[in-house]
Design an enzyme around this catalytic site. Structure first.
Site, PDB file in Angstrom:
ATOM      1  N   SER A  71       0.998  -1.184  -0.087  1.00 50.97           N
ATOM      2  CA  SER A  71       0.032  -0.197  -0.004  1.00 50.97           C
ATOM      3  C   SER A  71       1.145   1.374  -0.031  1.00 50.97           C
ATOM      4  CB  SER A  71      -0.912   0.010   1.050  1.00 50.97           C
ATOM      5  OG  SER A  71      -1.823   0.815   1.138  1.00 50.97           O
ATOM      6  N   ASP A 103      -8.608  -3.644  -6.985  1.00 56.29           N
ATOM      7  CA  ASP A 103      -8.166  -2.650  -5.863  1.00 56.29           C
ATOM      8  C   ASP A 103      -8.457  -1.230  -6.278  1.00 56.29           C
ATOM      9  OD1 ASP A 103      -6.941  -1.363  -3.684  1.00 56.29           O
ATOM     10  OD2 ASP A 103      -5.501  -3.025  -3.394  1.00 56.29           O
TER      11      ASP A 103
END
Length: 99
Positions: free
Chosen positions: A15, A66
């Site tokens: 991330s 995502d």
């Protein structure tokens, strides 16, 4: 030089950390030969042109759809444009919420 001569450097992250790892690899590519990054679900951190230059330097892994990995400055501009159009159109927001 020093006792690390001949070693390669690999940075990795997930991330936000993946974005940092990618940018570090980019920054260090000239000073540390053999540097590379593995980025798990990275956010968009560079321009499309610069992303092309990073081919072979950073390996990104993205699962499915995502949103973090696909969100960009362009996505934000599109969302703001759509929100402004809805705000100008009388009752559009109410209709969208009720749907």
């Amino acid at each position: 030089g020093g006792s690390c001569e001949g070693y390669r450097l690999t940075v990795c992250g997930h991330s936000l950390g993946a974005g940092v790892a990618s940018l570090l690899a980019l920054r260090w590519r000239g000073a540390r030969p053999g540097v590379r990054a593995f980025a798990i679900a990275p956010p968009c951190t560079v321009s499309e042109r610069l992303a092309g230059e990073m081919r072979g330097l950073v390996t990104s892994v993205v699962l499915g759809d995502d949103a973090v990995c696909r969100w960009s400055v362009g996505s934000t501009k599109d969302l703001l444009t759509a929100a402004a159009a809805l705000a100008r159109e009388g009752g559009a927001v109410r209709r969208c919420v009720q749907a």
